[in-house]
Design a protein around this motif. Structure first.
Motif, PDB file in Angstrom:
ATOM      1  N   HIS A  56       0.796  -1.235   0.000  1.00  0.00           N
ATOM      2  CA  HIS A  56       0.000   0.000   0.000  1.00  0.00           C
ATOM      3  C   HIS A  56       0.827   1.283   0.000  1.00  0.00           C
ATOM      4  N   GLY A 127       0.687   4.981  16.588  1.00  0.00           N
ATOM      5  CA  GLY A 127       0.381   6.203  15.839  1.00  0.00           C
ATOM      6  C   GLY A 127       1.137   7.405  16.399  1.00  0.00           C
ATOM      7  N   ARG A 130       4.839   7.058  15.444  1.00  0.00           N
ATOM      8  CA  ARG A 130       5.053   7.311  14.010  1.00  0.00           C
ATOM      9  C   ARG A 130       4.931   8.788  13.679  1.00  0.00           C
ATOM     10  N   THR A 131       3.979   9.443  14.317  1.00  0.00           N
ATOM     11  CA  THR A 131       3.716  10.840  13.989  1.00  0.00           C
ATOM     12  C   THR A 131       4.894  11.738  14.358  1.00  0.00           C
ATOM     13  N   GLY A 135       7.330  13.825  11.858  1.00  0.00           N
ATOM     14  CA  GLY A 135       7.571  15.260  12.047  1.00  0.00           C
ATOM     15  C   GLY A 135       9.060  15.565  12.143  1.00  0.00           C
ATOM     16  N   THR A 165       3.964  19.159  14.801  1.00  0.00           N
ATOM     17  CA  THR A 165       3.458  17.789  14.815  1.00  0.00           C
ATOM     18  C   THR A 165       2.257  17.593  15.743  1.00  0.00           C
TER      19      THR A 165
HETATM   20  P1  ADP Z   1      -1.667   8.090   4.743  1.00  0.00           P
HETATM   21  O1  ADP Z   1      -1.270   7.672   3.355  1.00  0.00           O
HETATM   22  O2  ADP Z   1      -3.134   7.993   5.002  1.00  0.00           O
HETATM   23  O3  ADP Z   1      -1.095   9.448   5.095  1.00  0.00           O
HETATM   24  P2  ADP Z   1       0.410   6.493   5.855  1.00  0.00           P
HETATM   25  O4  ADP Z   1       0.393   5.044   6.140  1.00  0.00           O
HETATM   26  O5  ADP Z   1       1.242   6.959   4.713  1.00  0.00           O
HETATM   27  O6  ADP Z   1      -1.067   7.005   5.708  1.00  0.00           O
HETATM   28  O7  ADP Z   1       0.956   7.154   7.171  1.00  0.00           O
HETATM   29  C1  ADP Z   1       0.663   8.407   7.542  1.00  0.00           C
HETATM   30  C2  ADP Z   1       1.352   8.635   8.854  1.00  0.00           C
HETATM   31  O8  ADP Z   1       2.522   9.413   8.644  1.00  0.00           O
HETATM   32  C3  ADP Z   1       0.498   9.505   9.742  1.00  0.00           C
HETATM   33  O9  ADP Z   1      -0.438   8.787  10.454  1.00  0.00           O
HETATM   34  C4  ADP Z   1       1.528  10.137  10.626  1.00  0.00           C
HETATM   35  O10 ADP Z   1       1.990   9.264  11.591  1.00  0.00           O
HETATM   36  C5  ADP Z   1       2.589  10.417   9.610  1.00  0.00           C
HETATM   37  N1  ADP Z   1       2.291  11.715   8.995  1.00  0.00           N
HETATM   38  C6  ADP Z   1       1.817  11.968   7.773  1.00  0.00           C
HETATM   39  N2  ADP Z   1       1.671  13.304   7.573  1.00  0.00           N
HETATM   40  C7  ADP Z   1       2.068  13.890   8.711  1.00  0.00           C
HETATM   41  C8  ADP Z   1       2.161  15.238   9.176  1.00  0.00           C
HETATM   42  N3  ADP Z   1       1.818  16.271   8.385  1.00  0.00           N
HETATM   43  N4  ADP Z   1       2.606  15.455  10.425  1.00  0.00           N
HETATM   44  C9  ADP Z   1       2.957  14.426  11.225  1.00  0.00           C
HETATM   45  N5  ADP Z   1       2.886  13.143  10.851  1.00  0.00           N
HETATM   46  C10 ADP Z   1       2.454  12.869   9.625  1.00  0.00           C
END
Ligand code: ADP
Ligand code: NI
Length: 208
Positions: A56, A127, A130-131, A135, A165
């Motif tokens: 994905h 989550g 990862r976030t 950031g 973030t």
């Molecule tokens: P999507 O394609 O729906 O964005 P992903 O599996 O690629 O999903 O993962 C997205 C993850 O990456 C978010 O849940 C977060 O943890 C991180 N992420 C994406 N954009 C941001 C952002 N602008 N700020 C912080 N974290 C982000």
């Protein structure tokens, strides 16, 4: 003998080995495991779900500069999948991503399950981790009292946002629970969402 799923795992292991944005190999594996768990409750194409969940993120615009799902096509063609199967998998991959108010609800149960599986890995303890990893790797501050969260962004605005973030919780993560397509994912999301809300509450308590 290695089956196709193992070969795809090997392919993504290699592709994501230098990722420090929260999209490493184990993210894809968790999405695959989430998808397998949800799939048990539905009459659905398990092979399609397995493959689309593992692949994905292989052509995600945040991570790669492929333009027409070349990475997914490459490995699926190499494994001799039929064209119509490849197109079905690509359709799922295309629809999976959160794009602010431009997000889509996949038409098929297979697509809905993969989307839920990916969104589950964006919330809860994982989550949160990862976030902040994302950031940091994009040079964003953790917190800035002068920048308010913005909801209802378009796909373009969402992608280009340079917000701190902590705002991402309001801009995306707290919205995900109610966007789950399946009941099974919604039940898991409720717990993870509550955990995140406690985290953010504690975060602001410590700041103030
Ligand atoms: P999507 O394609 O729906 O964005 P992903 O599996 O690629 O999903 O993962 C997205 C993850 O990456 C978010 O849940 C977060 O943890 C991180 N992420 C994406 N954009 C941001 C952002 N602008 N700020 C912080 N974290 C982000
Ligand atoms: Ni993902």
């Amino acid at each position: 003998m290695m089956d196709n799923i193992d070969k795809i795992k090997e392919y993504i292991f290699d592709l994501f080995k230098n990722d420090f944005t929260g999209h490493d190999y184990y993210h894809s594996i968790r999405v695959y495991n989430n998808a397998m768990k949800i799939s048990k409750k539905y009459n659905c194409d398990i092979e399609l779900i397995s493959i689309a969940s593992l692949l994905h993120d292989v052509d995600d615009v945040k991570l790669f500069n492929t333009t027409n799902y070349e990475n997914a096509r490459f490995i699926l063609e190499k494994l001799n999948y039929q064209n119509d199967f490849i197109e079905k998998a690509i359709k799922i991959i295309k629809d999976v991503s959160f794009k602010g108010k431009d997000s889509v609800i996949p038409e098929t149960i297979e697509g809905q399950i993969v989307q839920d599986a990916d969104r589950l890995d964006a919330i809860g303890a994982i989550g949160i981790a990862r976030t902040f990893a994302f950031g940091g790797s994009h040079n964003r501050p953790i917190y800035d009292p002068n920048v308010m969260p913005r909801v209802n962004m378009s796909s373009e605005e969402y992608r280009n946002s340079n917000n701190p973030t902590i705002n991402h919780f309001y801009e995306k993560l707290f919205l995900l629970k109610d966007l789950m397509n399946t009941k099974e994912a919604y039940e898991i999301a409720k717990q993870r969402d509550e955990f995140m809300k406690n985290f953010v509450e504690e975060f602001y308590k410590e700041i103030n």
